[in-house]
Design a protein around this motif. Sequence first.
Motif, mmCIF file in Angstrom:
data_model
loop_
_atom_site.group_PDB
_atom_site.id
_atom_site.type_symbol
_atom_site.label_atom_id
_atom_site.label_comp_id
_atom_site.label_asym_id
_atom_site.label_seq_id
_atom_site.Cartn_x
_atom_site.Cartn_y
_atom_site.Cartn_z
ATOM 1 N N THR A 73 0.810 -1.216 0.000
ATOM 2 C CA THR A 73 0.000 0.000 0.000
ATOM 3 C C THR A 73 0.842 1.263 0.000
ATOM 4 O OG1 THR A 73 -1.595 -1.235 1.343
ATOM 5 C CG2 THR A 73 -1.892 1.153 1.208
ATOM 6 N N ASP A 74 0.480 2.191 -0.873
ATOM 7 C CA ASP A 74 1.069 3.525 -0.849
ATOM 8 C C ASP A 74 -0.012 4.547 -1.157
ATOM 9 O OD1 ASP A 74 3.869 3.034 -0.321
ATOM 10 O OD2 ASP A 74 4.007 2.205 -2.327
ATOM 11 N N TYR A 75 0.125 5.721 -0.588
ATOM 12 C CA TYR A 75 -0.773 6.820 -0.933
ATOM 13 C C TYR A 75 -0.440 7.337 -2.324
ATOM 14 C CZ TYR A 75 -2.600 7.357 3.824
ATOM 15 O OH TYR A 75 -3.223 7.152 5.027
ATOM 16 N N PHE A 76 -1.430 7.329 -3.210
ATOM 17 C CA PHE A 76 -1.365 7.999 -4.511
ATOM 18 C C PHE A 76 -0.302 7.446 -5.465
ATOM 19 C CE2 PHE A 76 -2.910 11.519 -1.685
ATOM 20 C CZ PHE A 76 -4.167 11.663 -2.250
ATOM 21 N N THR A 77 0.346 6.334 -5.149
ATOM 22 C CA THR A 77 1.434 5.873 -6.005
ATOM 23 C C THR A 77 1.534 4.353 -5.992
ATOM 24 O OG1 THR A 77 3.816 6.039 -6.435
ATOM 25 C CG2 THR A 77 3.137 6.104 -4.149
ATOM 26 N N ILE A 78 2.253 3.817 -6.967
ATOM 27 C CA ILE A 78 2.473 2.377 -7.099
ATOM 28 C C ILE A 78 3.954 2.048 -6.876
ATOM 29 C CG2 ILE A 78 2.943 2.444 -9.595
ATOM 30 C CD1 ILE A 78 0.639 -0.094 -7.955
ATOM 31 N N GLU A 79 4.744 3.023 -6.444
ATOM 32 C CA GLU A 79 6.203 2.873 -6.403
ATOM 33 C C GLU A 79 6.671 1.760 -5.466
ATOM 34 O OE1 GLU A 79 8.624 6.695 -6.968
ATOM 35 O OE2 GLU A 79 6.754 7.389 -6.056
ATOM 36 N N GLY A 80 6.050 1.635 -4.300
ATOM 37 C CA GLY A 80 6.467 0.603 -3.354
ATOM 38 C C GLY A 80 6.232 -0.792 -3.902
ATOM 39 N N TYR A 81 5.062 -1.000 -4.478
ATOM 40 C CA TYR A 81 4.759 -2.302 -5.078
ATOM 41 C C TYR A 81 5.699 -2.598 -6.239
ATOM 42 C CZ TYR A 81 2.369 -5.943 -7.700
ATOM 43 O OH TYR A 81 2.080 -7.096 -8.385
ATOM 44 N N SER A 82 5.953 -1.595 -7.062
ATOM 45 C CA SER A 82 6.831 -1.776 -8.214
ATOM 46 C C SER A 82 8.241 -2.195 -7.773
ATOM 47 C CB SER A 82 6.898 -0.474 -9.028
ATOM 48 O OG SER A 82 7.708 -0.644 -10.167
ATOM 49 N N ALA A 83 8.760 -1.540 -6.732
ATOM 50 C CA ALA A 83 10.096 -1.872 -6.234
ATOM 51 C C ALA A 83 10.135 -3.287 -5.659
ATOM 52 C CB ALA A 83 10.524 -0.853 -5.181
ATOM 53 N N LEU A 84 9.083 -3.678 -4.929
ATOM 54 C CA LEU A 84 9.047 -5.022 -4.350
ATOM 55 C C LEU A 84 8.920 -6.074 -5.440
ATOM 56 C CD1 LEU A 84 9.016 -6.677 -1.716
ATOM 57 C CD2 LEU A 84 6.522 -6.626 -1.858
ATOM 58 N N ARG A 85 8.120 -5.795 -6.440
ATOM 59 C CA ARG A 85 7.940 -6.739 -7.549
ATOM 60 C C ARG A 85 9.265 -6.991 -8.270
ATOM 61 N NH1 ARG A 85 2.917 -7.310 -11.534
ATOM 62 N NH2 ARG A 85 3.947 -7.835 -13.478
ATOM 63 N N LYS A 86 10.046 -5.940 -8.468
ATOM 64 C CA LYS A 86 11.360 -6.099 -9.108
ATOM 65 C C LYS A 86 12.273 -6.954 -8.251
ATOM 66 C CE LYS A 86 11.274 -1.748 -11.680
ATOM 67 N NZ LYS A 86 11.773 -0.355 -11.735
ATOM 68 N N LEU A 87 12.252 -6.742 -6.949
ATOM 69 C CA LEU A 87 13.085 -7.543 -6.052
ATOM 70 C C LEU A 87 12.672 -9.011 -6.094
ATOM 71 C CD1 LEU A 87 15.152 -7.931 -3.747
ATOM 72 C CD2 LEU A 87 13.307 -7.342 -2.153
ATOM 73 N N LEU A 88 11.365 -9.286 -6.039
ATOM 74 C CA LEU A 88 10.880 -10.667 -6.039
ATOM 75 C C LEU A 88 11.218 -11.388 -7.338
ATOM 76 C CD1 LEU A 88 7.389 -10.031 -4.412
ATOM 77 C CD2 LEU A 88 9.336 -11.195 -3.343
ATOM 78 N N ALA A 89 11.322 -10.637 -8.427
ATOM 79 C CA ALA A 89 11.657 -11.232 -9.724
ATOM 80 C C ALA A 89 13.151 -11.478 -9.884
ATOM 81 C CB ALA A 89 11.149 -10.331 -10.854
ATOM 82 N N ASP A 90 13.967 -10.859 -9.035
ATOM 83 C CA ASP A 90 15.426 -10.992 -9.098
ATOM 84 C C ASP A 90 15.860 -12.022 -8.053
ATOM 85 O OD1 ASP A 90 18.181 -10.734 -9.074
ATOM 86 O OD2 ASP A 90 18.164 -8.544 -9.119
ATOM 87 N N GLU A 91 15.835 -13.303 -8.426
ATOM 88 C CA GLU A 91 16.064 -14.377 -7.461
ATOM 89 C C GLU A 91 17.403 -14.276 -6.734
ATOM 90 O OE1 GLU A 91 15.996 -19.244 -7.240
ATOM 91 O OE2 GLU A 91 14.989 -18.220 -8.901
ATOM 92 N N PRO A 92 18.511 -13.989 -7.427
ATOM 93 C CA PRO A 92 19.783 -13.861 -6.699
ATOM 94 C C PRO A 92 19.770 -12.741 -5.659
ATOM 95 C CG PRO A 92 20.189 -14.146 -9.052
ATOM 96 C CD PRO A 92 18.715 -13.927 -8.895
ATOM 97 N N ALA A 93 19.186 -11.591 -6.023
ATOM 98 C CA ALA A 93 19.118 -10.462 -5.080
ATOM 99 C C ALA A 93 18.208 -10.798 -3.909
ATOM 100 C CB ALA A 93 18.621 -9.210 -5.797
ATOM 101 N N LEU A 94 17.099 -11.477 -4.196
ATOM 102 C CA LEU A 94 16.166 -11.855 -3.139
ATOM 103 C C LEU A 94 16.813 -12.838 -2.166
ATOM 104 C CD1 LEU A 94 13.290 -11.723 -1.972
ATOM 105 C CD2 LEU A 94 12.671 -13.590 -3.524
ATOM 106 N N ARG A 95 17.509 -13.836 -2.692
ATOM 107 C CA ARG A 95 18.170 -14.833 -1.832
ATOM 108 C C ARG A 95 19.278 -14.187 -1.004
ATOM 109 N NH1 ARG A 95 16.925 -20.068 -2.670
ATOM 110 N NH2 ARG A 95 15.638 -20.559 -4.492
ATOM 111 N N ALA A 96 19.976 -13.241 -1.604
ATOM 112 C CA ALA A 96 21.038 -12.549 -0.869
ATOM 113 C C ALA A 96 20.466 -11.712 0.268
ATOM 114 C CB ALA A 96 21.842 -11.660 -1.823
ATOM 115 N N LEU A 97 19.252 -11.201 0.075
ATOM 116 C CA LEU A 97 18.634 -10.323 1.070
ATOM 117 C C LEU A 97 17.998 -11.112 2.213
ATOM 118 C CD1 LEU A 97 17.876 -7.326 1.743
ATOM 119 C CD2 LEU A 97 15.701 -7.772 0.572
ATOM 120 N N VAL A 98 17.259 -12.180 1.892
ATOM 121 C CA VAL A 98 16.478 -12.861 2.930
ATOM 122 C C VAL A 98 16.885 -14.315 3.157
ATOM 123 C CG1 VAL A 98 14.480 -11.364 2.566
ATOM 124 C CG2 VAL A 98 14.624 -13.542 1.327
#
Length: 201
Positions: free
Chosen positions: A56-81
């Motif tokens: 959820t964000d007020y008036f924008t989709i930026e937070g979802y967009s950033a999370l979606r990119k992270l979830l699609a980047d498997e190496p970056a996601l695995r390195a993070l979590v």
Amino acid sequence: MPQPTFPRGSEWRKWDLQVHTPFSALNNGFGTDFPAFAKQLIEKACSAGIAVVGITDYFTIEGYSALRKLLADEPALRALVGDDHAAKAAGILFLPNIELRTSIIVRDPKGADSRVNFHVFFSDTVSPDHIEEHFLRETKFTAEANPDSKDERWALTPKNLAELGKRLKEQHEKFRKYTDLFVGMMNAVVDHSEVSEILEN
């Protein structure tokens, strides 16, 4: 043949449909470190067995967009979590949720006035670019002080919200301690009937 995730049919699942991100200027409890936010979100959702999360964000989709990119980047996601949480995150449904402030005012039992907010959810099959282009840019906002103005209507973009905030800061000293974007979001309102019409179209 792969086994279904929920073989018994209907089951109770945990959903959290209002999780704000660092891009929520009006409700940011996370600072500016998006990777730290994403790590905490994914780890807590996995640990709690959350099935669906509304980003959820007020008036924008930026937070979802950033999370979606992270979830699609498997190496970056695995390195993070880590591998375990990355695998579990693949089973969580993340949905875009845009929170809008409307021109409707209601009075609570104590006599205080407040604006009605409402949420617009989209399927995860709709791309952030499509939402940006065909929903947010089509949605027009006005200033809270003049919600019925037909002359001062802007497309719902961060740039236009910040421009409204800049104008209001020049006119009102009480706003000058805040960022342009925060002031713009705090004073922007949309017409819920127009939003419904855009969604129908």
